[in-house]
Design an enzyme around this catalytic site. Structure first.
Site, PDB file in Angstrom:
ATOM      1  N   ASP A   6      60.690  71.113  53.185  1.00 38.85           N
ATOM      2  CA  ASP A   6      59.943  69.849  53.045  1.00 38.85           C
ATOM      3  C   ASP A   6      59.386  69.358  54.375  1.00 38.85           C
ATOM      4  OD1 ASP A   6      60.762  69.581  50.225  1.00 38.85           O
ATOM      5  OD2 ASP A   6      62.733  69.153  51.062  1.00 38.85           O
ATOM      6  N   HIS A  19      54.626  72.578  47.892  1.00 36.00           N
ATOM      7  CA  HIS A  19      53.751  72.339  49.039  1.00 36.00           C
ATOM      8  C   HIS A  19      52.679  71.320  48.675  1.00 36.00           C
ATOM      9  CE1 HIS A  19      54.951  76.470  50.927  1.00 36.00           C
ATOM     10  NE2 HIS A  19      55.939  75.615  50.837  1.00 36.00           N
TER      11      HIS A  19
END
Length: 429
Positions: A14, A42
């Site tokens: 992340d 993503h």
């Protein structure tokens, strides 16, 4: 000659890889995923429009960029087709630009069932998987019984599938006490996947190497982060693939000496989703502030991320593991307005702990050593020139560089691809 650039996460995932891949693909001819599956999330923001990708490489939003899914990826065909449709509904051409290795192991319905049944049985000891079948699919690969994409086109598919379903159904029904997977339904799925994916299957290794020989710029996009690596992460709270730069070669077939630059994506603070140790985690108002301002919710699961101070010691190890050429520091703007900033510069280690293990028990046993820096009140949002950053922000950046022994080449000051300071472009380095 062209350059081959690796972009990967240096923390617990992340970190903002999707935006940076999207940004850098302006100079790339192709982008390849080399590990993981649709457990990745993503997030890309282009001209204010948000796109979340789980399986397809982030270069898909760049016109003319070919996207490859390498053999190191475990492929969920249903998730792939859904993602393709979402993109095509938004006028993004996918089918003619996406190429998939026939050696990708497939994530089957029994993998998902096993993943979810195991997590449920663990109770309070959950690892924190996404429940999408990633781990069980890699297990079948290592056990040399996986059904790969190539098997969909072979005559013995039915026999292989029947044997595997019989094997996994025994676990599901006898040990986990859940419903069995239906053979006929699964075989029908395989036949549908075969027709839907047929035109995109290619020898990814050969195609990438031909592009390399033609002098094209290539990019290799990692998923998750170094501290989740199956070998070097906080085991057992890890993913099931090789997340580090070493995974590029095994996951695509590009030799290690052909990799020119490794870019580690790193948040200006630290986050983690799900279970597992987190030495610099915050449980106070500052942690809540980081989560709120940073919009810290997982793109794949929607789970709230745990937030903490920047862990320079963990990043220093990630730099070594990946032979990183440079760092991209993301979400610097989230720190705006904090009076003080703490950096974890090392760990206090109990005498009873096994030094060098760097697994979950190691990280659970340590307490961080902190260094305090002054924060800044000015906004850094959208700044694209390093000289315009607040002086204390520059000091923060420089201190991190010293602690980790690696230059910070790119700084992200917002979610849009244009909100970026590029000090050294990996393709020009």
């Amino acid at each position: 000659m062209g350059k081959n650039v690796v972009v990967l996460g240096s923390q617990w995932g992340d970190e903002g890889k999707g935006k940076i891949v999207d940004l850098l693909t302006e100079k790339a001819s192709a982008v390849a995923r080399f590990q993981g599956g649709h457990n990745a999330g993503h997030t890309l923001v282009v001209d204010g429009k948000t796109t979340i990708l789980h399986l397809i490489p982030s270069g898909i939003l760049r016109e003319g960029v070919t996207c490859f899914i390498g053999n190191g990826v475990v492929l969920a065909p249903d998730a792939l087709l859904k993602e393709m449709k979402n993109l095509e509904d938004n006028n993004v051409p996918v089918r003619e630009r996406l190429r998939i290795s026939p050696n990708c192991p497939l994530i089957m319905p029994y993998h998902v069932a096993l993943d979810q049944a195991r997590e449920a049985k663990r109770g309070s000891g959950k690892i924190g998987t996404t429940g999408r079948g990633i781990g069980p699919a890699y297990e079948d690969k290592v056990a040399r019984r996986a059904i790969k994409l190539a098997d969909l086109f072979r005559d013995d598919l039915e026999e292989k599938l029947r044997n595997l379903i019989e094997y996994h159904n025994f676990q599901l029904t006898q040990y986990y006490k859940v419903e069995a997977i239906d053979f006929d339904e699964t075989l029908k799925l395989c036949q549908e996947w075969k027709e839907a994916i047929r035109g995109m299957v290619t020898d990814v290794t050969e195609d990438l190497n031909q592009l390399r020989l033609a002098g094209k710029n290539l990019m290799f996009e990692g998923a998750q982060g170094t501290l989740l690596d199956i070998d070097h992460g906080t085991y057992p709270f890890v993913t099931s693939s090789s997340v580090t730069a070493g995974g590029v070669s095994t996951g695509t077939g590009i030799g290690p000496l052909y990799l020119d630059y490794v870019l580690g994506i790193t948040k200006a603070y630290t986050t983690r989703v799900g279970s597992g140790p987190f030495p610099t985690e915050l449980f106070d108002d500052v942690g809540a502030h980081l989560a709120k301002v940073g919009h810290e919710f997982g793109a794949t699961t929607g789970r709230a991320r745990r937030c903490g101070w920047f862990d320079a010691e963990a990043l220093r190890r990630a730099v070594v593991l990946n032979s990183m050429s440079g760092i991209c520091l993301t979400k610097l703007d989230v720190l705006d307005g904090l009076e003080e900033l703490l950096i974890g510069v090392g760990y206090n280690l109990p005498e009873t702990e096994c030094a060098g293990a760097h697994d979950a028990e190691f990280y659970e046993s340590v307490t961080p050593k902190y260094e305090t820096l002054q924060g800044w009140s000015e906004s850094t949002v959208g700044i694209t020139n390093y000289d315009e950053l607040p002086e204390n922000a520059k000091k923060y950046i420089k201190r991190i560089e010293v602690l980790i022994g690696c230059p910070i080449d790119i700084i992200s000051t917002g979610p849009d691809r244009e909100e970026t300071i590029v000090l050294r472009d990996p393709y020009d380095a």
